[in-house]
Design a protein around this motif. Structure first.
Motif, PDB file in Angstrom:
ATOM      1  N   LEU A 180       3.242  -8.250  -8.630  1.00 53.32           N
ATOM      2  CA  LEU A 180       3.300  -7.775  -7.250  1.00 53.32           C
ATOM      3  C   LEU A 180       2.154  -8.414  -6.487  1.00 53.32           C
ATOM      4  CD1 LEU A 180       3.867  -3.932  -7.722  1.00 53.32           C
ATOM      5  CD2 LEU A 180       5.570  -5.629  -7.021  1.00 53.32           C
ATOM      6  N   LYS A 181       2.454  -8.934  -5.308  1.00 56.74           N
ATOM      7  CA  LYS A 181       1.418  -9.535  -4.470  1.00 56.74           C
ATOM      8  C   LYS A 181       1.583  -8.957  -3.083  1.00 56.74           C
ATOM      9  CE  LYS A 181      -0.594 -14.068  -3.719  1.00 56.74           C
ATOM     10  NZ  LYS A 181      -0.422 -15.505  -3.945  1.00 56.74           N
ATOM     11  N   GLY A 182       0.549  -8.288  -2.607  1.00 57.91           N
ATOM     12  CA  GLY A 182       0.619  -7.675  -1.284  1.00 57.91           C
ATOM     13  C   GLY A 182      -0.733  -7.138  -0.885  1.00 57.91           C
ATOM     14  N   ARG A 183      -0.739  -5.933  -0.299  1.00 58.96           N
ATOM     15  CA  ARG A 183      -1.998  -5.309   0.107  1.00 58.96           C
ATOM     16  C   ARG A 183      -2.157  -3.988  -0.625  1.00 58.96           C
ATOM     17  NH1 ARG A 183      -4.808  -8.028   3.251  1.00 58.96           N
ATOM     18  NH2 ARG A 183      -3.899  -9.590   4.617  1.00 58.96           N
ATOM     19  N   LEU A 184      -3.383  -3.693  -1.000  1.00 56.98           N
ATOM     20  CA  LEU A 184      -3.665  -2.431  -1.665  1.00 56.98           C
ATOM     21  C   LEU A 184      -3.601  -1.314  -0.626  1.00 56.98           C
ATOM     22  CD1 LEU A 184      -4.591  -0.893  -4.204  1.00 56.98           C
ATOM     23  CD2 LEU A 184      -6.954  -1.362  -3.502  1.00 56.98           C
ATOM     24  N   ALA A 185      -2.665  -0.397  -0.814  1.00 58.87           N
ATOM     25  CA  ALA A 185      -2.520   0.714   0.128  1.00 58.87           C
ATOM     26  C   ALA A 185      -3.405   1.889  -0.263  1.00 58.87           C
ATOM     27  CB  ALA A 185      -1.061   1.158   0.195  1.00 58.87           C
ATOM     28  N   ALA A 186      -3.482   2.173  -1.579  1.00 55.13           N
ATOM     29  CA  ALA A 186      -4.273   3.314  -2.044  1.00 55.13           C
ATOM     30  C   ALA A 186      -4.463   3.216  -3.550  1.00 55.13           C
ATOM     31  CB  ALA A 186      -3.567   4.624  -1.702  1.00 55.13           C
ATOM     32  N   THR A 187      -5.465   3.946  -4.047  1.00 49.76           N
ATOM     33  CA  THR A 187      -5.645   4.063  -5.499  1.00 49.76           C
ATOM     34  C   THR A 187      -5.842   5.520  -5.857  1.00 49.76           C
ATOM     35  OG1 THR A 187      -8.042   3.718  -5.314  1.00 49.76           O
ATOM     36  CG2 THR A 187      -6.703   1.782  -5.811  1.00 49.76           C
ATOM     37  N   GLY A 188      -5.482   5.862  -7.098  1.00 46.02           N
ATOM     38  CA  GLY A 188      -5.710   7.202  -7.635  1.00 46.02           C
ATOM     39  C   GLY A 188      -6.464   7.066  -8.950  1.00 46.02           C
ATOM     40  N   ILE A 189      -6.526   8.142  -9.705  1.00 40.80           N
ATOM     41  CA  ILE A 189      -7.255   8.118 -10.976  1.00 40.80           C
ATOM     42  C   ILE A 189      -6.621   7.135 -11.955  1.00 40.80           C
ATOM     43  CG2 ILE A 189      -7.860   9.503 -13.001  1.00 40.80           C
ATOM     44  CD1 ILE A 189      -8.079  11.902 -11.112  1.00 40.80           C
ATOM     45  N   ASP A 190      -5.283   7.071 -11.965  1.00 42.57           N
ATOM     46  CA  ASP A 190      -4.602   6.247 -12.957  1.00 42.57           C
ATOM     47  C   ASP A 190      -3.523   5.344 -12.346  1.00 42.57           C
ATOM     48  OD1 ASP A 190      -2.792   8.158 -12.206  1.00 42.57           O
ATOM     49  OD2 ASP A 190      -2.289   8.806 -14.244  1.00 42.57           O
ATOM     50  N   HIS A 191      -3.593   5.104 -11.034  1.00 41.64           N
ATOM     51  CA  HIS A 191      -2.550   4.297 -10.399  1.00 41.64           C
ATOM     52  C   HIS A 191      -3.062   3.646  -9.113  1.00 41.64           C
ATOM     53  CE1 HIS A 191      -2.253   8.087  -8.152  1.00 41.64           C
ATOM     54  NE2 HIS A 191      -1.829   7.317  -7.159  1.00 41.64           N
ATOM     55  N   ILE A 239       0.677  -0.616  -4.160  1.00 37.36           N
ATOM     56  CA  ILE A 239       0.628  -1.960  -3.586  1.00 37.36           C
ATOM     57  C   ILE A 239       1.738  -2.082  -2.553  1.00 37.36           C
ATOM     58  CG2 ILE A 239       0.660  -4.444  -4.051  1.00 37.36           C
ATOM     59  CD1 ILE A 239      -1.612  -3.039  -5.482  1.00 37.36           C
ATOM     60  N   ASP A 240       1.369  -2.394  -1.310  1.00 37.50           N
ATOM     61  CA  ASP A 240       2.334  -2.570  -0.231  1.00 37.50           C
ATOM     62  C   ASP A 240       2.792  -4.021  -0.222  1.00 37.50           C
ATOM     63  OD1 ASP A 240       3.455  -3.223   2.348  1.00 37.50           O
ATOM     64  OD2 ASP A 240       2.643  -1.330   3.081  1.00 37.50           O
ATOM     65  N   VAL A 241       4.069  -4.226  -0.533  1.00 34.87           N
ATOM     66  CA  VAL A 241       4.649  -5.567  -0.540  1.00 34.87           C
ATOM     67  C   VAL A 241       5.750  -5.591   0.518  1.00 34.87           C
ATOM     68  CG1 VAL A 241       5.806  -7.335  -1.919  1.00 34.87           C
ATOM     69  CG2 VAL A 241       4.188  -5.773  -3.017  1.00 34.87           C
ATOM     70  N   GLY A 242       5.463  -6.221   1.654  1.00 34.09           N
ATOM     71  CA  GLY A 242       6.455  -6.325   2.727  1.00 34.09           C
ATOM     72  C   GLY A 242       6.929  -4.983   3.251  1.00 34.09           C
ATOM     73  N   GLY A 243       6.036  -4.003   3.309  1.00 35.96           N
ATOM     74  CA  GLY A 243       6.409  -2.698   3.839  1.00 35.96           C
ATOM     75  C   GLY A 243       6.926  -1.728   2.798  1.00 35.96           C
ATOM     76  N   VAL A 244       7.059  -2.154   1.542  1.00 36.80           N
ATOM     77  CA  VAL A 244       7.499  -1.262   0.466  1.00 36.80           C
ATOM     78  C   VAL A 244       6.294  -0.967  -0.417  1.00 36.80           C
ATOM     79  CG1 VAL A 244       9.019  -0.997  -1.536  1.00 36.80           C
ATOM     80  CG2 VAL A 244       9.825  -2.241   0.487  1.00 36.80           C
ATOM     81  N   GLY A 268      -6.348  -1.918   1.951  1.00 35.39           N
ATOM     82  CA  GLY A 268      -6.124  -2.869   3.038  1.00 35.39           C
ATOM     83  C   GLY A 268      -6.353  -4.312   2.635  1.00 35.39           C
ATOM     84  N   GLU A 269      -7.045  -4.529   1.499  1.00 32.29           N
ATOM     85  CA  GLU A 269      -7.299  -5.901   1.046  1.00 32.29           C
ATOM     86  C   GLU A 269      -6.106  -6.449   0.268  1.00 32.29           C
ATOM     87  OE1 GLU A 269     -10.918  -6.262  -1.149  1.00 32.29           O
ATOM     88  OE2 GLU A 269     -12.152  -5.492   0.477  1.00 32.29           O
ATOM     89  N   ALA A 270      -6.022  -7.782   0.197  1.00 32.62           N
ATOM     90  CA  ALA A 270      -4.962  -8.426  -0.581  1.00 32.62           C
ATOM     91  C   ALA A 270      -5.126  -8.066  -2.053  1.00 32.62           C
ATOM     92  CB  ALA A 270      -5.028  -9.943  -0.399  1.00 32.62           C
ATOM     93  N   ALA A 271      -4.004  -7.896  -2.738  1.00 31.42           N
ATOM     94  CA  ALA A 271      -4.041  -7.529  -4.159  1.00 31.42           C
ATOM     95  C   ALA A 271      -2.873  -8.183  -4.884  1.00 31.42           C
ATOM     96  CB  ALA A 271      -3.968  -6.014  -4.318  1.00 31.42           C
ATOM     97  N   MET A 272      -3.107  -8.551  -6.129  1.00 29.80           N
ATOM     98  CA  MET A 272      -2.043  -9.098  -6.983  1.00 29.80           C
ATOM     99  C   MET A 272      -2.195  -8.494  -8.366  1.00 29.80           C
ATOM    100  SD  MET A 272      -0.475 -11.223  -9.278  1.00 29.80           S
ATOM    101  CE  MET A 272      -1.388 -12.608  -9.875  1.00 29.80           C
ATOM    102  N   LEU A 273      -1.109  -7.961  -8.893  1.00 29.42           N
ATOM    103  CA  LEU A 273      -1.106  -7.386 -10.229  1.00 29.42           C
ATOM    104  C   LEU A 273       0.021  -7.981 -11.052  1.00 29.42           C
ATOM    105  CD1 LEU A 273      -1.636  -3.561  -9.536  1.00 29.42           C
ATOM    106  CD2 LEU A 273      -3.309  -5.174 -10.462  1.00 29.42           C
TER     107      LEU A 273
END
Length: 198
Positions: A5-16, A19-24, A42-47
């Motif tokens: 997945l390549k997009g923007r980091l929307a949020a993080t939790g304790i174990d997750h 990733i926002d990829v094209g609005g999803v 809000g930063e770019a992220a790739m997993l």
């Protein structure tokens, strides 16, 4: 199959992470190590990802490094190691540490991860020793080094051609030593094949 997945980091939790990829927004389970490698919201992220499908759910698990994803696959192949335990192990150790522990059959080290008892740790190091193959030693001959990057891809190529894990790893390690750092995958596989065929 979703490989990454390549997009923007929307949020993080304790174990997750999400990733926002094209609005999803993709909810992706992750180790503490991977979560700490992600930037701020809000930063770019790739997993790199692994899709887990069961009777009642479909889940994605994400990894900052391909090597971490490969170890997740190895760990979940051991009886008694589910996704949660594999992520706990990967939260505690990076791939190089795991490679060293398995090569040295250091069950006490593996047992330090949350949710891993002595019996399970022993099963992990015993079963994975043959599956990760012979691990190359550093020039000093002491610390085992897990194949990464082109080396890991070259080992995978030899395994797909029918070589045993120990043969593939030894041939690639020998080829890497001869060719030096930064060698391309094609050259590495060609030389490793010649070495493995001897």
């Amino acid at each position: 199959m979703i490989a990454h997945l390549k997009g923007r980091l929307a949020a993080t939790g304790i174990d997750h992470a999400v990733i926002d990829v094209g609005g999803v927004g993709y909810l992706v389970g992750a180790s503490a190590r991977t979560l700490s490698a992600l930037g701020s919201a809000g930063e770019a992220a790739m997993l790199h990802t692994e899709m887990l499908v069961s009777e009642d759910s479909i889940r994605l698990v994400g990894f900052a490094q391909a090597a971490e994803r490969d170890w997740f696959r190895l760990l979940t192949g051991v009886q008694g190691v589910g996704a949660r335990v594999a992520l706990a192990i990967l939260s505690a150790f990076d791939p190089a540490d795991l490679s060293r522990a398995v090569a040295a059959q250091d069950k006490a080290m593996v047992a330090r991860a949350n949710g891993v008892g002595p019996k399970l740790a022993e099963r992990i190091v015993r079963e994975l020793k043959d599956r990760i193959g012979g691990i190359a030693l550093s020039p000093g001959g002491t610390a085992p080094i897990a194949p990464v990057g082109a080396g890991a891809d070259a080992v995978s190529a030899l395994l797909n051609l029918g070589f045993r894990p120990a043969e593939a790893s030894a041939a690639v390690a020998s080829a890497q030593e001869e060719l030096g750092a930064g060698v391309g995958l094609d050259a590495l596989v060609r030389l490793a094949l010649r070495k493995a065929a001897k």
